[in-house]
Scaffold this active site. Sequence first.
Site, mmCIF file in Angstrom:
data_model
loop_
_atom_site.group_PDB
_atom_site.id
_atom_site.type_symbol
_atom_site.label_atom_id
_atom_site.label_comp_id
_atom_site.label_asym_id
_atom_site.label_seq_id
_atom_site.Cartn_x
_atom_site.Cartn_y
_atom_site.Cartn_z
ATOM 1 N N HIS A 18 0.797 -1.216 0.000
ATOM 2 C CA HIS A 18 0.000 0.000 0.000
ATOM 3 C C HIS A 18 0.834 1.273 0.000
ATOM 4 C CE1 HIS A 18 -3.497 -2.554 0.843
ATOM 5 N NE2 HIS A 18 -4.224 -1.529 0.498
ATOM 6 N N GLY A 19 2.063 1.205 0.426
ATOM 7 C CA GLY A 19 2.844 2.430 0.396
ATOM 8 C C GLY A 19 4.230 2.256 0.984
#
Length: 608
Positions: free
Chosen positions: A352-353
């Site tokens: 996700h990041g």
Amino acid sequence: MSFSSLIFTALFLPLFLLIYYIVPGIRQKNRVLLLASLLFYAFSGVRYLILLLVMAVLAWALGRKISIEAAKQSLYVAAFHSSPPEDQNDQNNSEACRQQSSSGHPKSWLCIATAIFLGVLIIFKYTGFFVRTAAEVTGNAFAVPDIVLPLGISFYTFKLISYIADIYSGQIAAQPLPEVLLYTVNFHQIAQGPIARYGEMEDALNNRTMSTEQFSDGAFRFIVGLAKKTILADHLGELAAGFLPLSLEGLSPSMEAAWLGSICYMLELYLDFSAYTDMAIGLGEMIGFEYPENFNYPYAATSVRDFWRRWHITLSSFFRDYVYIPLGGSRVSFERLLFNLLVVWFLTGFWHGASWNFILWGLYYFVFIALENLVRRMKPLHKKFVDADPAPAQRPADAESAPVQKLADADPLPIQKSDTETVPQSANTETASQTIASHTHVNGAEGISTETAVSGKATAVLAAVKRVLGHLYTLLVVFFGWVLFRFSDFPTLHRVLRIMLGLDGAELGDQVTRVTLRNNLFFLLIALIAVTPLIHELDERTRRHIRRNRALRNIAVLKAQEEKVKQAGSGEEAVYYLVRMVLAVGLLLISVMAMIGQSYQPFLYNQF
């Protein structure tokens, strides 16, 4: 270019649909779709388009190589078993065949392809994170490279890996280059998914049909998604930033503002991401594609596992099929199961990041998933019901209404059935009915005994209480999960949590927050309804009633009966589609006005 931009909705999409339907034949239509997808992606940068094309060509070439090596290996194995060696010379020849087959093993090429694709993703997405982490650990001031994240690279990288892996496993055959390019760059899915497998799109790529009803359903869903984004999600983002900004430097938000800001962000994130999915699936329906569902009203979940089988379903399916099951799934010891889950949730957070808060967010869910699986293993009756229902996994087929995807091998990943669905309510009712019937038969009585009726009511009440408590528990876990997800700066995150828990000495409320809440109360009520399945269930009931009347018209025998049913059913169907058309036009006009009256706001998941 974004789905929620005026240039897309007013120019690109109408022009594409016009040309697409003018051009005859599937091959020509595929070329139009491919050219439109290349043009769409070029708006994000030509150099990133070149990267995308290079990766697609690599996937095509490596997929063919894996297919060829697999065929060779099958021939070598067949020759070895059909001609057993009779002397030493033959044994040497057989050994040479074995070495030749292993030297070009398909698994080696699968590893090479996966390493290449993940390597590209790591370079563009995680280089800065690794450099910053190294600088913090060593105390040296390393120069952090300024690398722009290409649009959709996290999504199309996983699509290409799934394509290669499915060729290796024999689920699909290696495809021609045009099909691989179209599968990769399809502008419906390129930015934020869904992460569709090639096997899910193969039939539609080569032979799809279009109907007026399908186009109408697709257009309506696209408009609903556009309205969710421009009317609800964007304004919720403004409220979240107003109540609780990302940076609290020089600010002292109250406890009320912190909670309201986090609630608004929780609603915004779902409505924003699901809006893109609605628009992507609607675009596909308008030209004959059926893409997999990505959401099934996750905020209606009754456990954390249930939530994750409803949220970002295609990502959960990817990690299940290509990470979790290859590691052994759940058919292992509990210690090994915890390790498998730890790997999956670490990767889920990291995907996700490029920030530590995303990793902690993934591990945060690992803790609750592990605890829920531990509780499940401690319930022999529950395990008995699970073992009695080994249904294969299937994806939802329609909108967010479809049944949730289930694991084929009962692996305890989030996309498995929820606790409440393990024993359907209808099954409980049937069991109770059989018990009552048996009691009645034994005693020769026709009525239900008072004791049985009270017991049945008590069971129903306990089940309802369990669902409510499970729902509240899940919402609370998800709520604090989104707080962790939102703030990448740990000092700010720590302060926000202290404010929300009343440990920071902040005010309970403030006048500005109350006025803002009062002015947006009706809007927030609409947003809350939008994240529940209430409207969808009403629409589904209406559509089922219409389909039933349509079936009655088709099987009516007598002319008088046919005319009577035809008049009743046709009127209801006409009213339904008229209301839907008016609603679609209204939502479209409001969405366009919203896009004109406010600055452009990209989809939240574009950054992932």
